[in-house]
Motif scaffolding. Structure first.
Motif, PDB file in Angstrom:
ATOM      1  N   LEU A 272       0.823  -1.208   0.000  1.00 56.56           N
ATOM      2  CA  LEU A 272       0.000   0.000   0.000  1.00 56.56           C
ATOM      3  C   LEU A 272       0.858   1.261   0.000  1.00 56.56           C
ATOM      4  N   GLY A 273       1.977   1.245   0.725  1.00 54.72           N
ATOM      5  CA  GLY A 273       2.821   2.426   0.802  1.00 54.72           C
ATOM      6  C   GLY A 273       3.413   2.815  -0.537  1.00 54.72           C
ATOM      7  N   VAL A 274       3.998   1.843  -1.225  1.00 52.63           N
ATOM      8  CA  VAL A 274       4.606   2.150  -2.524  1.00 52.63           C
ATOM      9  C   VAL A 274       3.538   2.515  -3.551  1.00 52.63           C
ATOM     10  N   THR A 275       2.351   1.914  -3.445  1.00 48.63           N
ATOM     11  CA  THR A 275       1.271   2.246  -4.381  1.00 48.63           C
ATOM     12  C   THR A 275       0.809   3.686  -4.212  1.00 48.63           C
ATOM     13  N   LEU A 276       0.542   4.088  -2.975  1.00 55.63           N
ATOM     14  CA  LEU A 276       0.095   5.457  -2.721  1.00 55.63           C
ATOM     15  C   LEU A 276       1.187   6.470  -3.064  1.00 55.63           C
ATOM     16  N   MET A 277       2.438   6.114  -2.770  1.00 55.77           N
ATOM     17  CA  MET A 277       3.539   7.030  -3.068  1.00 55.77           C
ATOM     18  C   MET A 277       3.716   7.204  -4.569  1.00 55.77           C
ATOM     19  N   THR A 278       3.593   6.129  -5.325  1.00 57.78           N
ATOM     20  CA  THR A 278       3.724   6.220  -6.779  1.00 57.78           C
ATOM     21  C   THR A 278       2.593   7.050  -7.379  1.00 57.78           C
ATOM     22  N   ILE A 279       1.365   6.828  -6.890  1.00 57.56           N
ATOM     23  CA  ILE A 279       0.225   7.614  -7.385  1.00 57.56           C
ATOM     24  C   ILE A 279       0.397   9.096  -7.053  1.00 57.56           C
ATOM     25  N   ALA A 280       0.883   9.395  -5.825  1.00 61.95           N
ATOM     26  CA  ALA A 280       1.084  10.791  -5.434  1.00 61.95           C
ATOM     27  C   ALA A 280       2.152  11.458  -6.291  1.00 61.95           C
ATOM     28  N   LEU A 281       3.246  10.746  -6.555  1.00 64.63           N
ATOM     29  CA  LEU A 281       4.296  11.312  -7.398  1.00 64.63           C
ATOM     30  C   LEU A 281       3.814  11.524  -8.833  1.00 64.63           C
ATOM     31  N   ALA A 282       3.017  10.562  -9.332  1.00 63.35           N
ATOM     32  CA  ALA A 282       2.491  10.715 -10.692  1.00 63.35           C
ATOM     33  C   ALA A 282       1.541  11.907 -10.779  1.00 63.35           C
ATOM     34  N   THR A 283       0.698  12.072  -9.774  1.00 59.70           N
ATOM     35  CA  THR A 283      -0.243  13.199  -9.784  1.00 59.70           C
ATOM     36  C   THR A 283       0.492  14.537  -9.696  1.00 59.70           C
ATOM     37  N   ALA A 284       1.481  14.616  -8.780  1.00 58.15           N
ATOM     38  CA  ALA A 284       2.239  15.859  -8.647  1.00 58.15           C
ATOM     39  C   ALA A 284       3.041  16.155  -9.907  1.00 58.15           C
ATOM     40  N   GLY A 285       3.594  15.123 -10.532  1.00 58.54           N
ATOM     41  CA  GLY A 285       4.357  15.348 -11.758  1.00 58.54           C
ATOM     42  C   GLY A 285       3.493  15.820 -12.907  1.00 58.54           C
ATOM     43  N   VAL A 286       2.300  15.235 -13.043  1.00 55.45           N
ATOM     44  CA  VAL A 286       1.395  15.644 -14.129  1.00 55.45           C
ATOM     45  C   VAL A 286       0.925  17.079 -13.926  1.00 55.45           C
ATOM     46  N   LEU A 287       0.701  17.467 -12.664  1.00 53.92           N
ATOM     47  CA  LEU A 287       0.261  18.834 -12.391  1.00 53.92           C
ATOM     48  C   LEU A 287       1.397  19.849 -12.511  1.00 53.92           C
ATOM     49  N   THR A 288       2.639  19.372 -12.402  1.00 55.23           N
ATOM     50  CA  THR A 288       3.778  20.294 -12.466  1.00 55.23           C
ATOM     51  C   THR A 288       4.254  20.527 -13.888  1.00 55.23           C
ATOM     52  N   HIS A 289       4.352  19.448 -14.682  1.00 48.83           N
ATOM     53  CA  HIS A 289       4.927  19.549 -16.023  1.00 48.83           C
ATOM     54  C   HIS A 289       3.823  19.643 -17.075  1.00 48.83           C
ATOM     55  N   GLU A 290       4.211  20.178 -18.206  1.00 44.31           N
ATOM     56  CA  GLU A 290       3.263  20.357 -19.295  1.00 44.31           C
ATOM     57  C   GLU A 290       2.999  19.047 -20.038  1.00 44.31           C
ATOM     58  N   THR A 291       4.030  18.247 -20.225  1.00 46.78           N
ATOM     59  CA  THR A 291       3.880  16.992 -20.973  1.00 46.78           C
ATOM     60  C   THR A 291       3.641  15.837 -20.012  1.00 46.78           C
ATOM     61  N   LEU A 292       2.913  14.859 -20.507  1.00 48.94           N
ATOM     62  CA  LEU A 292       2.592  13.699 -19.673  1.00 48.94           C
ATOM     63  C   LEU A 292       3.822  12.853 -19.390  1.00 48.94           C
ATOM     64  N   MET A 293       4.717  12.709 -20.347  1.00 49.21           N
ATOM     65  CA  MET A 293       5.913  11.895 -20.179  1.00 49.21           C
ATOM     66  C   MET A 293       6.816  12.454 -19.086  1.00 49.21           C
ATOM     67  N   MET A 294       7.049  13.757 -19.111  1.00 47.01           N
ATOM     68  CA  MET A 294       7.879  14.387 -18.080  1.00 47.01           C
ATOM     69  C   MET A 294       7.221  14.306 -16.707  1.00 47.01           C
ATOM     70  N   GLY A 295       5.903  14.383 -16.687  1.00 46.38           N
ATOM     71  CA  GLY A 295       5.205  14.302 -15.414  1.00 46.38           C
ATOM     72  C   GLY A 295       5.278  12.932 -14.768  1.00 46.38           C
ATOM     73  N   LEU A 296       5.324  11.881 -15.569  1.00 47.60           N
ATOM     74  CA  LEU A 296       5.353  10.527 -15.025  1.00 47.60           C
ATOM     75  C   LEU A 296       6.757  10.021 -14.736  1.00 47.60           C
ATOM     76  N   MET A 297       7.780  10.736 -15.158  1.00 48.17           N
ATOM     77  CA  MET A 297       9.151  10.267 -14.963  1.00 48.17           C
ATOM     78  C   MET A 297       9.533  10.120 -13.490  1.00 48.17           C
ATOM     79  N   PRO A 298       9.233  11.074 -12.568  1.00 44.37           N
ATOM     80  CA  PRO A 298       9.586  10.862 -11.155  1.00 44.37           C
ATOM     81  C   PRO A 298       8.911   9.646 -10.548  1.00 44.37           C
ATOM     82  N   ALA A 299       7.629   9.427 -10.856  1.00 39.58           N
ATOM     83  CA  ALA A 299       6.923   8.263 -10.314  1.00 39.58           C
ATOM     84  C   ALA A 299       7.526   6.965 -10.839  1.00 39.58           C
ATOM     85  N   LEU A 300       7.850   6.934 -12.118  1.00 44.81           N
ATOM     86  CA  LEU A 300       8.453   5.730 -12.697  1.00 44.81           C
ATOM     87  C   LEU A 300       9.827   5.457 -12.098  1.00 44.81           C
TER      88      LEU A 300
END
Length: 376
Positions: A272-300
């Motif tokens: 559960l911890g890694v799942t929630l952390m990955t989702i949070a990083l993906a959400t923050a990255g998508v809201l921060t960067h303009e492109t979807l690929m750059m936004g998902l890079m920290p979570a990946l």
């Protein structure tokens, strides 16, 4: 024997033994289907009632269980301090004080970022709303557009209006949390100070020498397993927190130190911890960067690093000293989260380690090996 008795005598002896066995079977109490069903029903009713008691007594049992588990983790440190001549009560006060200082330091680190996050919450929610709605409008097959949110009655103004009520709910739950914190620290000090007497009382409750030796072996195994696992996990997950802070800093996310701290804490809740952390990083990255690929890079990147640490580093450090069954851990997390919420999720791993250690020590092969190793 055959030559002395002869065949007739042998047949009579065999027939007599068969008759004796038949009589014993007839005299034995028989269990019919309804009796077996009634016995299992009684066990099921007892289990349901026990679960109900555990659920209803959660405000008291949660701090007590946390105190006992924390005391077991600190057991090795308490023994070392006792060997240096420090009495049990000062040892308990010292360890509990250090643990409290650690929590206070952690709260101090979290206070400023959380306050800043709460102050910027309306702007963040509005920005997320403006960023997400165009993404939904591109997905025509979902039939979701900006008008969908406005027609459903969930508007930005209502979300901002309910912010005050949410903060009121959080402040009203602060008093029970403080009370549970006081129960936790009092129970931790008392458990650490009376730990040796509690061990002696539990050991002497068994009448036989073999049972006492088994109890001693189980207690030592639990202390060793919990202490070794959490000491190793703290080092490994601390390195993961540092790497996560570097990933978020390189990925352009705000407050990288806070992300690293969250990664460290969430890793103690498997799955559960890694799942929630990955989702949070993906959400923050998508809201921060303009492109979807750059936004998902920290979570990946975080997910790959966590995957490598859990499957390569942890098994290499642990070896076969403590093998944790993933299915049992996952089931325990789901069960205790359902029972006690977030506190249950944190307690699921140590409780599972305790249960698996007891089951491992009570295995027949383990008992035979220990009996062979006993002196005399």
């Amino acid at each position: 024997m055959h030559e002395i008795l002869g065949k007739p005598a042998e047949r009579r002896l065999l027939r007599g033994s068969i008759d004796l066995e038949k009589n014993l079977r007839e005299d034995a109490p028989r269990r019919y289907g309804l009796d077996i069903a009634a016995a299992w029903a009684a066990i099921g009713i007892f289990a349901i009632m026990a679960m109900a008691v555990v659920y209803l007594m959660a405000p008291i049992l949660i701090p007590l269980c946390l105190a006992v588990v924390t005391g077991l983790i600190f057991g090795v440190a308490a023994e070392k301090l006792n060997e240096f001549g420090i009495p049990p009560l000062p040892t308990a006060l010292l360890l509990a004080g250090l643990f409290g200082l650690g929590l206070f330091f952690l709260a101090g680190l979290l206070a400023e970022p959380i306050t800043q996050l709460a102050a910027n919450a309306p702007d963040l929610v509005r920005g997320a709303y403006d960023r997400i709605t165009p993404l939904f409008s591109r997905l025509g097959w979902l039939n979701i557009s900006q008008e969908t949110f406005q027609s459903s009655g969930i508007t930005m103004e209502k979300v901002l209006e309910n912010t005050g009520s949410i903060l009121g709910i959080l402040s009203s739950s602060l008093t029970p949390a403080l009370l549970q914190g006081m129960i936790f620290f009092a129970a931790l000090v008392l458990f650490l100070s009376a730990r040796l007497k509690l061990r002696q009382m539990i050991i002497m409750a068994f009448p036989r020498r073999g049972q006492r030796l088994t109890t001693i072996r189980i207690m030592n195994a639990i202390d060793s397993a919990l202490g070794y696992y959490f000491a190793t996990a703290a080092l490994v997950y601390g390195a993961l927190g540092v790497v996560t802070a570097l990933i978020t800093w390189g990925g352009g996310l705000a407050m990288p130190a806070l992300w690293g701290l969250f990664a460290f804490l969430s890793s103690f809740v498997p799955f559960l911890g890694v799942t929630l952390m990955t989702i949070a990083l993906a959400t923050a990255g998508v809201l921060t960067h303009e492109t979807l690929m750059m936004g998902l890079m920290p979570a990946l990147a975080f997910f790959l690093v966590h995957l490598a640490m859990e499957n390569l580093v942890m098994p290499a450090v642990m070896g076969k000293r403590l093998e944790v069954n993933a299915f049992i851990i996952f089931t325990a997390i789901i069960f205790w989260t359902w029972m006690w919420g977030a506190a249950g999720a944190m307690l699921a791993l140590p409780l599972s380690i305790i249960g698996m250690t007891i089951a491992d020590e009570l295995r027949p092969a383990k008992r035979k090996a220990n009996k062979r190793n006993l002196p005399g």
